[in-house]
Design a protein around this motif. Sequence first.
Motif, short mmCIF file in Angstrom:
data_model
loop_
_atom_site.label_atom_id
_atom_site.label_comp_id
_atom_site.label_asym_id
_atom_site.label_seq_id
_atom_site.Cartn_x
_atom_site.Cartn_y
_atom_site.Cartn_z
N VAL A 187 0.87 -1.19 0.00
CA VAL A 187 0.00 0.00 0.00
C VAL A 187 0.90 1.23 0.00
O VAL A 187 1.55 1.53 1.01
N PRO A 188 0.98 1.92 -1.12
CA PRO A 188 1.88 3.08 -1.18
C PRO A 188 1.30 4.26 -0.41
O PRO A 188 0.10 4.33 -0.18
N SER A 189 2.17 5.18 -0.06
CA SER A 189 1.72 6.43 0.56
C SER A 189 1.49 7.49 -0.50
O SER A 189 0.82 8.49 -0.25
N GLU A 190 2.10 7.27 -1.66
CA GLU A 190 2.01 8.26 -2.73
C GLU A 190 1.79 7.56 -4.07
O GLU A 190 2.14 6.39 -4.24
N PHE A 191 1.24 8.32 -5.00
CA PHE A 191 1.06 7.83 -6.36
C PHE A 191 1.69 8.83 -7.34
O PHE A 191 1.67 10.04 -7.09
N ALA A 192 2.20 8.29 -8.43
CA ALA A 192 2.64 9.15 -9.53
C ALA A 192 1.48 9.22 -10.52
O ALA A 192 1.02 8.18 -11.00
N VAL A 193 1.01 10.42 -10.75
CA VAL A 193 -0.06 10.62 -11.73
C VAL A 193 0.64 11.00 -13.03
O VAL A 193 1.22 12.08 -13.13
N CYS A 194 0.64 10.08 -13.97
CA CYS A 194 1.48 10.25 -15.15
C CYS A 194 0.65 10.48 -16.41
O CYS A 194 -0.25 9.70 -16.72
N TYR A 195 1.02 11.53 -17.12
CA TYR A 195 0.37 11.87 -18.38
C TYR A 195 1.27 11.37 -19.49
O TYR A 195 2.45 11.73 -19.56
N ASP A 196 0.76 10.56 -20.37
CA ASP A 196 1.53 10.03 -21.49
C ASP A 196 0.86 10.44 -22.78
O ASP A 196 -0.19 9.92 -23.14
#
Lengths: 174, 340
Positions: free
Chosen positions: B227-236
Amino acid sequence: MTSRAAEVQVDSEFGPLAKLYEEHAGSAYRLAYVLTGDANLAEDLVQDAFVKLIGRFAQLRRPEAFDAYLRRTIVNLSYSLLRRRRLERAYLSRERALATRSIHGIPDVEECDELWDRLHRIAPRQRAALVLRYYEDLSEAQAAEVLGCSDRSVKSLVARGLQAMRTQQGSGRR
Amino acid sequence: MTDIERELRETMRDQASQLARAPLATRALIRRARRRRAGTVAVAGAMLTAVTIGGVTLGRSFPVEGTIEPADRPQTPSTAGPARVGFIGLPPGGATPSSPISSELVLHYFGPDPAGWGKSNAWVYADGRLIVEREASIPEGANPSSTGFLEQRLTSEGVETMRTYVVSHGEPLPGEPSPSGPTLRVRQGGRLVSLDPAPGFDPERLVQAASWLPESAWEDKRLRAYVPSEFAVCYDGGRQPVAPRSIVESLPAAAADLLLNKDWVSVMDTSTGRETEVAEYCWVVGTDEALTIVGALDGAGAQRGTGAYVLDYVLEDPRQARIAFEPVLPNGDWTCSPCG
């Protein structure tokens, strides 16, 4: 399940797999190459696509349409592979605190003609739409099925892809 | 057909026809398929047992690439056998983030999965965490296509045993690993070194470490969700350069407001060495912030992807760009979950 699917499932020697592979690998390889512009990546991509599809062969809704599933898998994997390659390089750049030039991964597109180069500069979905329409000669409806979108979206992707290529032509190679 | 369409068709066909060699040996493919089938049969047996005892019907067949049902919520675990703990996308409500948030990476493997049909990742951290993400069907996995990110805990002895195994089964690479080959990195002398897997290297030792590590190597052998504490919101958005601000401003207001105040990271496509060809931007956000963005995208009617490997959206912009939510790992990196 068709008799062909059943054969793939039960034949311990993978004879039918070899036959399917021999039947489709060449065209799959060429499609992957046109999508990625890199012969080595295309080879890896085709192998991955076959292994994925063979593993799921019995569960395909229409096993007789193996080539259509293969085409879709290759298109989807081509997005993934290129994105992963970007991440890998970004990671290495951060690790080494170096600037950006790739050491050995310069794809074949650099040595090819300008139109080929421009094809590999446009957005992946636009490129996939152009490849399916003009290389694979699929109809808009067939391309839509591969891309998982509507006929209208395919038309739009093709138009925008061509426009992007024209724009690059206008601005010249950077 | 216009001139450019005709020229494009000819160019693509010319290029394809110049491919002289065969793609690969049939035997190599069959070896991989055999390996994959052997693993799947074993896993299928385990799954069947769990399903029968638990009285739960999974009720879906293996999907083909691109037609996979959304699977971003954990499924109800059966009462016997291993529970399905993996998830795709944001964690279920109340899930406790893995701790500590940060740790030093000791080794990383990315390459063919020893039992699945695709690729797998394994990361080992100095604090003992072993995190795997596999394209394989296992009872604890998120769905039949992906395990999601799963975590186990090693003792310091276990970490060192894994590290030693990798060091003794790889040769240092002078340059970058091949973009299409496996990735193997290990910490040596304070830095991560890329290795070329030597003959005899067995990825099962990394992605299924419970199969060989002694009990003393484990602090907690159970597979749990990472369970991560952070997410990378990635635009491709492909290779066409686009300013990050314009990406943010094109998003629904709640998402845009949140991301405008965040720093972004660019993932440059360096295949041509031209920095202008920025292909991807990522913003690192907390889980609550990720929930806000997801809510905004859903509220705006954005089209979700298949959800089999990652939570993502296809945007209705000219690039048909995608936005994916990737878990941030303890060393601050993230991967491309659907890039198997």
